[in-house]
Design an enzyme around this catalytic site. Sequence first.
Site, PDB file in Angstrom:
ATOM      1  N   SER A   1      -2.392 -10.795   5.231  1.00  0.00           N
ATOM      2  CA  SER A   1      -1.670 -11.298   6.383  1.00  0.00           C
ATOM      3  C   SER A   1      -0.098 -10.631   6.417  1.00  0.00           C
ATOM      4  CB  SER A   1      -1.616 -12.890   6.365  1.00  0.00           C
ATOM      5  OG  SER A   1      -0.929 -13.235   4.944  1.00  0.00           O
TER       6      SER A   1
ATOM      7  N   ASP B   1       1.569  -3.042  -0.007  1.00  0.00           N
ATOM      8  CA  ASP B   1       0.556  -4.085  -0.110  1.00  0.00           C
ATOM      9  C   ASP B   1       1.266  -5.428  -0.576  1.00  0.00           C
ATOM     10  OD1 ASP B   1      -1.847  -5.423   0.123  1.00  0.00           O
ATOM     11  OD2 ASP B   1      -2.963  -4.219  -1.551  1.00  0.00           O
TER      12      ASP B   1
ATOM     13  N   ASP C   1      -0.959 -12.220  -4.224  1.00  0.00           N
ATOM     14  CA  ASP C   1      -1.060 -13.492  -4.297  1.00  0.00           C
ATOM     15  C   ASP C   1      -0.147 -14.195  -5.206  1.00  0.00           C
ATOM     16  OD1 ASP C   1      -3.189 -13.607  -2.449  1.00  0.00           O
ATOM     17  OD2 ASP C   1      -4.380 -12.589  -3.936  1.00  0.00           O
TER      18      ASP C   1
ATOM     19  N   LYS D   1      -4.017 -10.038  -7.335  1.00  0.00           N
ATOM     20  CA  LYS D   1      -4.239  -9.945  -6.014  1.00  0.00           C
ATOM     21  C   LYS D   1      -5.889 -10.112  -5.553  1.00  0.00           C
ATOM     22  CE  LYS D   1      -3.000  -5.719  -4.192  1.00  0.00           C
ATOM     23  NZ  LYS D   1      -2.790  -6.672  -3.083  1.00  0.00           N
TER      24      LYS D   1
ATOM     25  N   GLY E   1      -6.927 -12.148  -2.834  1.00  0.00           N
ATOM     26  CA  GLY E   1      -7.442 -13.304  -2.205  1.00  0.00           C
ATOM     27  C   GLY E   1      -8.185 -12.990  -0.747  1.00  0.00           C
ATOM     28  N   GLY E   2      -7.994 -11.741  -0.444  1.00  0.00           N
ATOM     29  CA  GLY E   2      -8.802 -11.530   0.656  1.00  0.00           C
ATOM     30  C   GLY E   2      -9.951 -10.493   0.215  1.00  0.00           C
TER      31      GLY E   2
ATOM     32  N   GLU F   1      -7.847  -1.648  -2.934  1.00  0.00           N
ATOM     33  CA  GLU F   1      -6.379  -1.828  -3.105  1.00  0.00           C
ATOM     34  C   GLU F   1      -6.048  -0.996  -4.285  1.00  0.00           C
ATOM     35  OE1 GLU F   1      -5.545  -5.833  -0.583  1.00  0.00           O
ATOM     36  OE2 GLU F   1      -5.561  -5.801  -2.715  1.00  0.00           O
TER      37      GLU F   1
ATOM     38  N   LYS G   1       5.210 -16.756  -3.595  1.00  0.00           N
ATOM     39  CA  LYS G   1       4.280 -15.749  -4.474  1.00  0.00           C
ATOM     40  C   LYS G   1       5.060 -15.521  -5.689  1.00  0.00           C
ATOM     41  CE  LYS G   1       1.481 -15.326  -0.958  1.00  0.00           C
ATOM     42  NZ  LYS G   1       1.112 -13.880  -0.430  1.00  0.00           N
TER      43      LYS G   1
HETATM   44  O1  LIG Z   1      -7.379  -8.969  -1.173  1.00  0.00           O
HETATM   45  C1  LIG Z   1      -6.257  -9.248  -0.528  1.00  0.00           C
HETATM   46  C2  LIG Z   1      -4.834  -8.636  -0.975  1.00  0.00           C
HETATM   47  O2  LIG Z   1      -4.895  -8.717  -2.345  1.00  0.00           O
HETATM   48  C3  LIG Z   1      -3.862  -9.202  -0.476  1.00  0.00           C
HETATM   49  O3  LIG Z   1      -2.793  -8.539  -0.662  1.00  0.00           O
HETATM   50  C4  LIG Z   1      -3.267 -10.669  -1.044  1.00  0.00           C
HETATM   51  O4  LIG Z   1      -4.603 -11.408  -1.031  1.00  0.00           O
HETATM   52  C5  LIG Z   1      -2.358 -11.198  -0.411  1.00  0.00           C
HETATM   53  O5  LIG Z   1      -2.378 -11.468   0.974  1.00  0.00           O
HETATM   54  P1  LIG Z   1      -1.533 -12.243   2.088  1.00  0.00           P
HETATM   55  O6  LIG Z   1      -0.518 -11.358   2.251  1.00  0.00           O
HETATM   56  O7  LIG Z   1      -2.415 -12.562   3.076  1.00  0.00           O
HETATM   57  O8  LIG Z   1      -0.866 -13.463   1.123  1.00  0.00           O
END
Ligand SMILES: O=C[C@H](O)[C@H](O)[C@H](O)COP(=O)(O)O
Length: 220
Positions: free
Chosen positions: A30, A81, A84, A94, A96-97, A103, A121
């Site tokens: 996000s 990037d 988390d 990292k 979470g997605g 990555e 974070k």
């Molecule tokens: O797999 C997802 C990635 O590592 C994201 O960069 C991480 O989860 C952070 O995502 P967000 O910006 O939605 O908190």
Amino acid sequence: MTQDELKQAVGQAALKYITPGSIVGVGTGSTVNHFITALGSMKDDIEAAVSSSEASTTRLRELGIQVLDLNDVDELDVYVDGADEINEQMEMIKGGGAALTREKIVAAVAKRFICIVDESKLVPVLGKFPLPVEVIPMARNYVARELAKLGGRPIWRGGVVTDNGNHILDVHDLTIDQAKRLESQINGIVGVVTSGLFAHRGADVALIGTANGVITRETE
Ligand SMILES: O=C[C@H](O)[C@H](O)[C@H](O)COP(=O)(O)O
């Protein structure tokens, strides 16, 4: 400011690390979605992007940004990037997605990792956010037992299949005070594709969105 506004602010702030004419490494999530939107304003100034997920690739292409296969690119100036969790040592959790493996691969090719996060974070010790580990599906239960021996409580993220066709175990109850060591230990388990610990390759720059503006941290 809302959390989303903080994410937007760091997404915008990351633009100053983009060299005109360069190929940009783009993460997932996000926060990165705001960066991608901001990158759209520079689309005629950059050569192309390399993406870490199908989701980011779709967004980049929708904005008219060319996306290259990493195999056709020798090096990247920057990789932008989210994370988390990130600690003072610029080590991160990292995934979470579920995009952790691609990555980590794109980050490995980049000279600088620009991490964009809102202040929620920032943590003193990694591990409150369950550590994602991507596993080959047939190895899932074996890897889970091995992760339990390291002190974690792995839970299968059921229903999620990564862009690489694999499964994710989220490891709860870890207090990660030796991140590099744990990263190596997890990488050594047969059946593990990648862990979401980014310690050996941490961030070089962290842009942290706070109510008082964007704070920049850099490794020395
Ligand atoms: O797999 C997802 C990635 O590592 C994201 O960069 C991480 O989860 C952070 O995502 P967000 O910006 O939605 O908190």
